[in-house]
Scaffold this motif. Sequence first.
Motif, PDB file in Angstrom:
ATOM      1  N   MET A   1       4.148   3.285  12.849  1.00 47.32           N
ATOM      2  CA  MET A   1       3.152   3.664  11.753  1.00 47.32           C
ATOM      3  C   MET A   1       1.829   3.951  12.536  1.00 47.32           C
ATOM      4  N   THR A   2       1.241   4.986  11.885  1.00 53.38           N
ATOM      5  CA  THR A   2      -0.052   5.692  12.474  1.00 53.38           C
ATOM      6  C   THR A   2      -1.008   5.154  12.004  1.00 53.38           C
ATOM      7  N   SER A   3      -2.086   5.310  12.711  1.00 51.44           N
ATOM      8  CA  SER A   3      -3.489   4.566  12.568  1.00 51.44           C
ATOM      9  C   SER A   3      -3.985   4.848  11.066  1.00 51.44           C
ATOM     10  N   SER A   4      -3.623   6.148  10.569  1.00 56.74           N
ATOM     11  CA  SER A   4      -3.948   6.203   9.157  1.00 56.74           C
ATOM     12  C   SER A   4      -3.135   5.403   8.081  1.00 56.74           C
ATOM     13  N   ASP A   5      -1.912   5.313   8.405  1.00 56.55           N
ATOM     14  CA  ASP A   5      -0.935   4.294   7.652  1.00 56.55           C
ATOM     15  C   ASP A   5      -1.553   2.874   7.797  1.00 56.55           C
ATOM     16  N   GLY A   6      -2.023   2.577   8.883  1.00 56.93           N
ATOM     17  CA  GLY A   6      -2.603   1.095   9.221  1.00 56.93           C
ATOM     18  C   GLY A   6      -3.634   0.886   8.267  1.00 56.93           C
ATOM     19  N   ALA A   7      -4.450   1.704   8.200  1.00 52.99           N
ATOM     20  CA  ALA A   7      -5.829   1.897   7.697  1.00 52.99           C
ATOM     21  C   ALA A   7      -5.619   1.697   6.106  1.00 52.99           C
ATOM     22  N   ARG A   8      -4.603   2.616   5.490  1.00 50.95           N
ATOM     23  CA  ARG A   8      -4.201   2.547   4.200  1.00 50.95           C
ATOM     24  C   ARG A   8      -3.760   1.338   3.795  1.00 50.95           C
ATOM     25  N   GLU A   9      -2.674   0.704   4.610  1.00 53.75           N
ATOM     26  CA  GLU A   9      -2.142  -0.705   4.107  1.00 53.75           C
ATOM     27  C   GLU A   9      -3.124  -1.800   4.286  1.00 53.75           C
ATOM     28  N   ARG A  10      -4.216  -1.409   5.249  1.00 54.28           N
ATOM     29  CA  ARG A  10      -5.187  -2.720   5.147  1.00 54.28           C
ATOM     30  C   ARG A  10      -6.218  -2.613   3.979  1.00 54.28           C
ATOM     31  N   ILE A  11      -6.235  -1.291   3.539  1.00 52.89           N
ATOM     32  CA  ILE A  11      -7.105  -1.051   2.318  1.00 52.89           C
ATOM     33  C   ILE A  11      -6.516  -1.633   1.264  1.00 52.89           C
ATOM     34  N   LEU A  12      -5.086  -1.114   1.198  1.00 48.50           N
ATOM     35  CA  LEU A  12      -4.069  -1.876  -0.080  1.00 48.50           C
ATOM     36  C   LEU A  12      -4.095  -3.239  -0.066  1.00 48.50           C
ATOM     37  N   ASP A  13      -3.969  -3.892   1.143  1.00 50.89           N
ATOM     38  CA  ASP A  13      -3.802  -5.495   0.992  1.00 50.89           C
ATOM     39  C   ASP A  13      -5.184  -6.091   0.572  1.00 50.89           C
ATOM     40  N   ALA A  14      -6.236  -5.374   0.933  1.00 51.35           N
ATOM     41  CA  ALA A  14      -7.726  -6.002   0.572  1.00 51.35           C
ATOM     42  C   ALA A  14      -7.738  -5.583  -1.006  1.00 51.35           C
ATOM     43  N   ALA A  15      -7.448  -4.476  -1.518  1.00 56.00           N
ATOM     44  CA  ALA A  15      -7.483  -4.201  -2.711  1.00 56.00           C
ATOM     45  C   ALA A  15      -6.471  -5.164  -3.739  1.00 56.00           C
ATOM     46  N   THR A  16      -5.423  -5.549  -3.114  1.00 58.81           N
ATOM     47  CA  THR A  16      -4.354  -6.283  -4.030  1.00 58.81           C
ATOM     48  C   THR A  16      -5.133  -7.618  -4.140  1.00 58.81           C
ATOM     49  N   ARG A  17      -5.657  -8.307  -2.804  1.00 58.01           N
ATOM     50  CA  ARG A  17      -6.137  -9.627  -3.026  1.00 58.01           C
ATOM     51  C   ARG A  17      -7.421  -9.572  -3.846  1.00 58.01           C
ATOM     52  N   LEU A  18      -8.098  -8.652  -3.788  1.00 60.64           N
ATOM     53  CA  LEU A  18      -9.285  -8.687  -4.987  1.00 60.64           C
ATOM     54  C   LEU A  18      -8.913  -8.196  -6.406  1.00 60.64           C
ATOM     55  N   PHE A  19      -8.215  -7.316  -6.513  1.00 59.91           N
ATOM     56  CA  PHE A  19      -7.652  -7.116  -8.067  1.00 59.91           C
ATOM     57  C   PHE A  19      -6.895  -8.556  -8.645  1.00 59.91           C
TER      58      PHE A  19
END
Length: 200
Positions: free
Chosen positions: A1-19
Amino acid sequence: MTSSDGARERILDAATRLFAALGYDGTSTRMIAEAAGLNVATVAYHVGGKRDLYVAVMERAHTAERQVLSDAVAQVEDAGGLLTLVDRYIDFCAEHPEVPALWMHRWLSDAADVAHLEEHYVRPLLEMVAAAARKVVPDGVDVEYVIWTVVWCTHGFGSGGVLDADGTRHGLDDPRELARFRANVRRLVATAIGLPDPAA
């Protein structure tokens, strides 16, 4: 997993929790960025705007749910197999409580301007499960309503749980209440499709 993929997953994880907790309408891109430990520009670079984030979150949730249901549907050989399918669905919701929470918000008119999700995500899953069920249940059973009953009950239990005598709420994260809930839903489905009581 690239750092870009890691950042995207981190963002999606945070967005999932908040939504899941606050709904689409109650969540801002800034809140998601803060929860992910990034700035808004970085979030936009990796995923896009708030609507793009929401669609990506719902697509990811759908993909996980579709995999579980596809595997379970493939195992349905008789009407009794539908009870195993019910178990897999309840297990999925218990392991991923954010998924029913996301859909509960939508059912309460959250993200009303994102109108295509039911057509793309809910309807295909409903049709897949209904097609398997119709092969093994008697004519005259309203298969779609049996499926919706399981979904409504599971999502409602996941978001509201039940109150004990002291007023404490228990839900999907309480093994005892989850077992009671599962037994009740299995009994409902068995009755609806003409099977003997599974608890008997």
